[in-house]
Design an enzyme around this catalytic site. Structure first.
Site, PDB file in Angstrom:
ATOM      1  N   GLU A   1       0.841  -1.205   0.000  1.00 40.52           N
ATOM      2  CA  GLU A   1       0.000   0.000   0.000  1.00 40.52           C
ATOM      3  C   GLU A   1       0.871   1.249   0.000  1.00 40.52           C
ATOM      4  O   GLU A   1       2.006   1.232   0.475  1.00 40.52           O
ATOM      5  CB  GLU A   1      -0.874   0.011   1.265  1.00 40.52           C
ATOM      6  N   ASP A   2       0.317   2.326  -0.521  1.00 37.72           N
ATOM      7  CA  ASP A   2       1.068   3.575  -0.513  1.00 37.72           C
ATOM      8  C   ASP A   2       1.099   4.205   0.883  1.00 37.72           C
ATOM      9  O   ASP A   2       2.150   4.567   1.392  1.00 37.72           O
ATOM     10  CB  ASP A   2       0.506   4.570  -1.549  1.00 37.72           C
TER      11      ASP A   2
ATOM     12  N   ASP B   1      -3.771   5.711   6.460  1.00 41.19           N
ATOM     13  CA  ASP B   1      -4.256   6.953   7.044  1.00 41.19           C
ATOM     14  C   ASP B   1      -5.200   6.577   8.203  1.00 41.19           C
ATOM     15  O   ASP B   1      -4.754   6.309   9.311  1.00 41.19           O
ATOM     16  CB  ASP B   1      -4.941   7.733   5.914  1.00 41.19           C
TER      17      ASP B   1
ATOM     18  N   ARG C   1       1.035  12.178  -9.300  1.00 41.88           N
ATOM     19  CA  ARG C   1       1.544  10.822  -9.086  1.00 41.88           C
ATOM     20  C   ARG C   1       2.945  10.640  -9.664  1.00 41.88           C
ATOM     21  O   ARG C   1       3.694   9.762  -9.235  1.00 41.88           O
ATOM     22  CB  ARG C   1       0.607   9.791  -9.739  1.00 41.88           C
TER      23      ARG C   1
HETATM   24  P1  IMP Z   1      -7.405   5.128   4.799  1.00 41.92           P
HETATM   25  O1  IMP Z   1      -8.465   4.125   4.487  1.00 41.92           O
HETATM   26  O2  IMP Z   1      -7.935   6.334   5.486  1.00 41.92           O
HETATM   27  O3  IMP Z   1      -6.234   4.535   5.554  1.00 41.92           O
HETATM   28  O4  IMP Z   1      -6.940   5.684   3.418  1.00 41.92           O
HETATM   29  C1  IMP Z   1      -5.919   5.168   2.696  1.00 41.92           C
HETATM   30  C2  IMP Z   1      -5.951   5.776   1.306  1.00 41.92           C
HETATM   31  O5  IMP Z   1      -6.275   7.177   1.329  1.00 41.92           O
HETATM   32  C3  IMP Z   1      -4.595   5.670   0.694  1.00 41.92           C
HETATM   33  O6  IMP Z   1      -4.437   4.450   0.005  1.00 41.92           O
HETATM   34  C4  IMP Z   1      -4.562   6.878  -0.214  1.00 41.92           C
HETATM   35  O7  IMP Z   1      -5.132   6.536  -1.468  1.00 41.92           O
HETATM   36  C5  IMP Z   1      -5.429   7.899   0.458  1.00 41.92           C
HETATM   37  N1  IMP Z   1      -4.646   8.870   1.245  1.00 41.92           N
HETATM   38  C6  IMP Z   1      -4.597   9.001   2.574  1.00 41.92           C
HETATM   39  N2  IMP Z   1      -3.765   9.985   2.946  1.00 41.92           N
HETATM   40  C7  IMP Z   1      -3.253  10.488   1.809  1.00 41.92           C
HETATM   41  C8  IMP Z   1      -2.310  11.548   1.525  1.00 41.92           C
HETATM   42  O8  IMP Z   1      -1.740  12.225   2.397  1.00 41.92           O
HETATM   43  N3  IMP Z   1      -2.054  11.768   0.207  1.00 41.92           N
HETATM   44  C9  IMP Z   1      -2.630  11.045  -0.800  1.00 41.92           C
HETATM   45  N4  IMP Z   1      -3.499  10.064  -0.590  1.00 41.92           N
HETATM   46  C10 IMP Z   1      -3.816   9.786   0.712  1.00 41.92           C
HETATM   47 MG    MG Z   2      -4.457   4.143  -2.140  1.00 39.43          MG
END
Ligand code: IMP
Ligand code: MG
Length: 175
Positions: A99-100, A103, A165
Site C-alpha cells: 500500500e502507498d 491513514d 503521481r
Molecule cells: P485510509 O483508508 O484512510 O487509511 O486511506 C488510505 C488511502 O487514502 C490511501 O491508500 C490513499 O489513497 C489515500 N490517502 C490518505 N492519505 C493520503 C495523503 O496524504 N495523500 C494522498 N493520498 C492519501
Molecule cells: Mg491508495
C-alpha cells in the site's frame, strides 16, 4: 489548486534508501526458496511496488487490486468498494499487501479481512507511509517505510485529484 511545486518532504534518495532496507528486511523474513506474492493496491502503490521488487533478490510474483473509499472524513463507516479484483487466488501463498499510505486504516482493515478469507499461507502488509495520528481502526502493518505527521502528501504514486503521481519525490502541497 496550487501551481507551485510541492515542498519536498522525502527526497528520491530518501525513498530509494528506505526501500532498499525494507526490501532486505522483507526478504529476510521468509524461508529461503519460498516465493513471495506481492499484491499492490492501485493506483497509489504502483511505483512503490516497482522499486520494492527490483530491490528484492528472491522470486516474487505480483498482482493488483483497486479499491475506492467512500465519503472519507464525513463518516466513520469506512465503506470500501472493490473496483478491480486479483487475477489469481491466494491459497497457500506468502502474500504481502503493498500500500502507498495508511491513514485512518479503514481501507487496509477491509483489504486484510477479504484477503485473509482467501486462505493465504501468510499475510503481511508493507506500506510506504503511515500517519498513525489519523487512525480510526487499529491495523497491523509489519513493514512501514516512513512514519509521517498529519499532512496531505503527494508524489511517488500518491495523488491529489489524480495529479502529482509522477513526482519522483514525496511532497506537501503549498496553500
Ligand atoms: P485510509 O483508508 O484512510 O487509511 O486511506 C488510505 C488511502 O487514502 C490511501 O491508500 C490513499 O489513497 C489515500 N490517502 C490518505 N492519505 C493520503 C495523503 O496524504 N495523500 C494522498 N493520498 C492519501
Ligand atoms: Mg491508495
Amino acid at each position: 489548486m496550487p501551481d507551485s511545486s510541492p515542498t519536498v518532504l522525502l527526497s528520491t534518495a530518501d525513498i530509494q534508501a528506505r526501500i532498499a532496507a525494507l526490501a532486505a528486511e522483507i526478504s529476510a523474513g521468509y524461508p529461503a526458496g519460498e516465493d513471495l506474492h506481492l499484491v499492490a493496491i492501485l493506483k497509489g502503490a504502483f511505483l512503490f511496488l516497482g522499486d520494492l521488487i527490483r530491490a528484492m533478490d528472491r522470486p516474487v510474483t505480483i498482482d493488483f487490486m483497486a479499491v475506492s473509499s467512500y465519503a472519507k472524513g464525513t463518516t466513520s463507516s469506512g465503506e470500501v468498494r472493490m473496483i478491480k479484483d486479483l487475477d489469481s487466488g491466494l491459497e497457500g501463498r506468502n502474500v504481502i499487501i503493498v500500500e502507498d499510505i495508511v491513514d485512518t486504516g479503514l481501507t487496509l482493515a477491509y483489504l486484510q479481512e477479504i484477503l485473509h478469507a482467501r486462505s493465504p499461507k501468510t499475510l503481511r502488509t508493507a506500506c510506504l507511509l503511515s500517519k498513525p495520528s489519523r487512525r480510526k481502526v487499529e491495523v497491523k502493518v509489519e513493514y512501514v517505510g516512513f512514519t509521517i505527521e498529519d499532512r496531505f502528501v503527494v508524489g511517488y504514486g500518491l495523488d491529489y485529484a489524480e495529479r502529482y503521481r509522477n513526482l519522483p519525490y514525496i511532497g506537501v502541497l503549498n496553500e
